[in-house]
Design a protein around this motif. Structure first.
Motif, PDB file in Angstrom:
ATOM      1  N   SER A  71      33.808  31.184  50.061  1.00 32.32           N
ATOM      2  CA  SER A  71      32.617  30.614  49.426  1.00 32.32           C
ATOM      3  C   SER A  71      32.809  30.530  47.918  1.00 32.32           C
ATOM      4  CB  SER A  71      31.379  31.460  49.741  1.00 32.32           C
ATOM      5  OG  SER A  71      31.466  32.720  49.092  1.00 32.32           O
ATOM      6  N   GLN A  72      31.941  29.786  47.271  1.00 25.85           N
ATOM      7  CA  GLN A  72      31.964  29.679  45.812  1.00 25.85           C
ATOM      8  C   GLN A  72      31.628  31.023  45.169  1.00 25.85           C
ATOM      9  OE1 GLN A  72      29.330  26.533  44.616  1.00 25.85           O
ATOM     10  NE2 GLN A  72      30.547  24.920  45.590  1.00 25.85           N
ATOM     11  N   THR A  73      30.704  31.758  45.774  1.00 24.87           N
ATOM     12  CA  THR A  73      30.293  33.052  45.224  1.00 24.87           C
ATOM     13  C   THR A  73      31.469  34.026  45.150  1.00 24.87           C
ATOM     14  OG1 THR A  73      28.046  32.760  46.092  1.00 24.87           O
ATOM     15  CG2 THR A  73      28.715  34.997  45.512  1.00 24.87           C
ATOM     16  N   LEU A  74      32.279  34.052  46.200  1.00 24.61           N
ATOM     17  CA  LEU A  74      33.425  34.955  46.217  1.00 24.61           C
ATOM     18  C   LEU A  74      34.492  34.509  45.219  1.00 24.61           C
ATOM     19  CD1 LEU A  74      33.720  35.525  50.070  1.00 24.61           C
ATOM     20  CD2 LEU A  74      32.883  37.152  48.353  1.00 24.61           C
ATOM     21  N   ALA A  75      34.638  33.201  45.034  1.00 24.33           N
ATOM     22  CA  ALA A  75      35.599  32.703  44.044  1.00 24.33           C
ATOM     23  C   ALA A  75      35.145  33.064  42.631  1.00 24.33           C
ATOM     24  CB  ALA A  75      35.752  31.193  44.185  1.00 24.33           C
ATOM     25  N   VAL A  76      33.847  32.932  42.369  1.00 23.92           N
ATOM     26  CA  VAL A  76      33.308  33.295  41.053  1.00 23.92           C
ATOM     27  C   VAL A  76      33.460  34.795  40.811  1.00 23.92           C
ATOM     28  CG1 VAL A  76      31.204  33.438  39.675  1.00 23.92           C
ATOM     29  CG2 VAL A  76      31.717  31.345  40.940  1.00 23.92           C
ATOM     30  N   HIS A  77      33.267  35.585  41.840  1.00 19.44           N
ATOM     31  CA  HIS A  77      33.435  37.043  41.702  1.00 19.44           C
ATOM     32  C   HIS A  77      34.876  37.381  41.301  1.00 19.44           C
ATOM     33  CE1 HIS A  77      34.533  41.037  43.408  1.00 19.44           C
ATOM     34  NE2 HIS A  77      33.392  41.405  42.827  1.00 19.44           N
ATOM     35  N   ALA A  78      35.841  36.699  41.918  1.00 18.56           N
ATOM     36  CA  ALA A  78      37.244  36.928  41.562  1.00 18.56           C
ATOM     37  C   ALA A  78      37.510  36.516  40.120  1.00 18.56           C
ATOM     38  CB  ALA A  78      38.152  36.150  42.511  1.00 18.56           C
ATOM     39  N   TYR A  79      36.895  35.424  39.710  1.00 17.57           N
ATOM     40  CA  TYR A  79      37.069  34.969  38.318  1.00 17.57           C
ATOM     41  C   TYR A  79      36.520  36.005  37.339  1.00 17.57           C
ATOM     42  CZ  TYR A  79      36.106  32.445  34.013  1.00 17.57           C
ATOM     43  OH  TYR A  79      36.025  32.087  32.685  1.00 17.57           O
ATOM     44  N   ILE A  80      35.336  36.530  37.625  1.00 13.88           N
ATOM     45  CA  ILE A  80      34.693  37.480  36.708  1.00 13.88           C
ATOM     46  C   ILE A  80      35.474  38.785  36.625  1.00 13.88           C
ATOM     47  CG2 ILE A  80      32.621  38.882  36.350  1.00 13.88           C
ATOM     48  CD1 ILE A  80      30.993  36.569  37.561  1.00 13.88           C
TER      49      ILE A  80
ATOM     50  N   SER B 251      43.087  42.838  44.507  1.00 16.11           N
ATOM     51  CA  SER B 251      42.458  43.943  45.235  1.00 16.11           C
ATOM     52  C   SER B 251      40.959  44.010  44.941  1.00 16.11           C
ATOM     53  CB  SER B 251      43.116  45.264  44.828  1.00 16.11           C
ATOM     54  OG  SER B 251      42.468  46.360  45.452  1.00 16.11           O
ATOM     55  N   GLY B 252      40.155  44.136  45.988  1.00 16.62           N
ATOM     56  CA  GLY B 252      38.707  44.181  45.836  1.00 16.62           C
ATOM     57  C   GLY B 252      38.039  42.838  46.010  1.00 16.62           C
ATOM     58  N   CYS B 253      38.839  41.758  46.153  1.00 21.47           N
ATOM     59  CA  CYS B 253      38.292  40.404  46.348  1.00 21.47           C
ATOM     60  C   CYS B 253      38.459  39.996  47.808  1.00 21.47           C
ATOM     61  CB  CYS B 253      39.010  39.401  45.451  1.00 21.47           C
ATOM     62  SG  CYS B 253      38.858  39.730  43.685  1.00 21.47           S
ATOM     63  N   GLN B 254      37.517  39.232  48.282  1.00 19.70           N
ATOM     64  CA  GLN B 254      37.577  38.722  49.661  1.00 19.70           C
ATOM     65  C   GLN B 254      38.082  37.280  49.614  1.00 19.70           C
ATOM     66  OE1 GLN B 254      33.937  39.136  51.867  1.00 19.70           O
ATOM     67  NE2 GLN B 254      34.642  37.807  53.537  1.00 19.70           N
ATOM     68  N   TYR B 255      39.284  37.044  50.115  1.00 14.43           N
ATOM     69  CA  TYR B 255      39.906  35.729  50.042  1.00 14.43           C
ATOM     70  C   TYR B 255      40.708  35.463  51.311  1.00 14.43           C
ATOM     71  CZ  TYR B 255      43.883  38.679  48.801  1.00 14.43           C
ATOM     72  OH  TYR B 255      44.847  39.650  48.810  1.00 14.43           O
ATOM     73  N   ASP B 256      41.198  34.243  51.449  1.00 15.92           N
ATOM     74  CA  ASP B 256      42.016  33.865  52.600  1.00 15.92           C
ATOM     75  C   ASP B 256      43.484  34.114  52.241  1.00 15.92           C
ATOM     76  OD1 ASP B 256      43.284  32.759  54.760  1.00 15.92           O
ATOM     77  OD2 ASP B 256      42.547  30.718  54.448  1.00 15.92           O
ATOM     78  N   SER B 257      44.057  35.206  52.746  1.00 13.26           N
ATOM     79  CA  SER B 257      45.427  35.570  52.373  1.00 13.26           C
ATOM     80  C   SER B 257      46.451  34.528  52.831  1.00 13.26           C
ATOM     81  CB  SER B 257      45.773  36.940  52.958  1.00 13.26           C
ATOM     82  OG  SER B 257      45.655  36.924  54.380  1.00 13.26           O
ATOM     83  N   SER B 258      46.149  33.796  53.899  1.00 10.26           N
ATOM     84  CA  SER B 258      47.085  32.778  54.385  1.00 10.26           C
ATOM     85  C   SER B 258      47.130  31.549  53.482  1.00 10.26           C
ATOM     86  CB  SER B 258      46.717  32.351  55.809  1.00 10.26           C
ATOM     87  OG  SER B 258      45.444  31.704  55.824  1.00 10.26           O
TER      88      SER B 258
END
Length: 223
Positions: A196-205, A166-173
């Motif tokens: 994008s890489q930025t959104l993946a890093v945000h999810a990691y953090i 929740s709060g992350c922008q990702y491809d649910s499919s």
């Protein structure tokens, strides 16, 4: 009168000679091309040009000896004379998403040779071998735009994963949840892709070491 007789005799000789030529067996009238030592069909073997002019274009290699701590930048730093960017490398993972090798796309044979020289001089822990285009294409590129969630309980459903993210922008499919056995029992390893890489890093953090159904989740970025 004598000249007329001589002319008639000459004509008779010419006619007889022509008849003898017509009587020659057909084998002697076969075209000399059939007796040529040259093959009628083009040969399929390598031409001289292939040896005088070495192949050009893209070359591919596999670098082994990497660890889970080896990054694309580490390899680029070693192969600094091969003009590589991150998009020219792919990490090959096993079924447990542990890195096996780094696949590299080189712009030319000379770039591959330079990389081989650099590996021998500066990257002795690594090993570079040439591979074909099919092996390069078979590796799925993650490019830092995917994360791996480790520790998801085996009873977790996609809705549980979505609540965790929740709060992350990702491809649910793109969410995949193959089960995996560990010393702690069966768990699910969840793969999620991001735009994008930025959104993946945000999810990691924001999500690393968080909890899903009372299980602490380890988040890894796939390169």
């Amino acid at each position: 009168m004598c000249s007329l007789s001589q002319a008639a005799a000459k004509s008779i000789r010419l006619i007889n000679a022509a008849r003898q030529i017509e009587a020659v067996p057909p084998i002697f009238s076969i075209s000399p091309k059939l007796f040529s030592t040259d093959s009628a069909e083009p040969t399929s073997g390598p031409s001289i040009d292939q040896f005088l002019n070495p192949p050009r274009g893209l070359f591919y290699g596999r670098i082994t000896g990497i660890t889970k701590y080896t990054t694309k930048n580490d390899i680029i730093s070693i192969l600094d004379e091969s003009d590589l960017g991150p998009d020219k490398l792919k990490v090959e993972y096993n079924r447990s998403y542990l890195p096996l090798s780094m696949m590299v796309e080189f712009s030319s044979p000379s770039a591959y040779d330079s990389a081989l020289k650099a590996i021998n001089q500066k990257g002795r822990l690594f090993n570079l071998r040439r591979v074909d285009r099919a092996q390069w294409d078979a590796i799925a590129p993650y490019d830092g735009k995917a994360i791996l969630l480790e520790g998801i309980p085996s009873t977790a459903l996609p809705d549980d994963v979505e609540r965790f993210l929740s709060g992350c922008q990702y491809d649910s499919s793109s969410i995949s949840m193959p089960p995996r056995s560990t010393q702690r029992g069966p768990v699910k390893t969840v793969l999620v892709r991001f735009p994008s890489q930025t959104l993946a890093v945000h999810a990691y953090i924001t999500k690393n070491r968080g909890f899903c159904l009372n299980n602490q989740i380890l988040v890894k970025i796939l390169h």
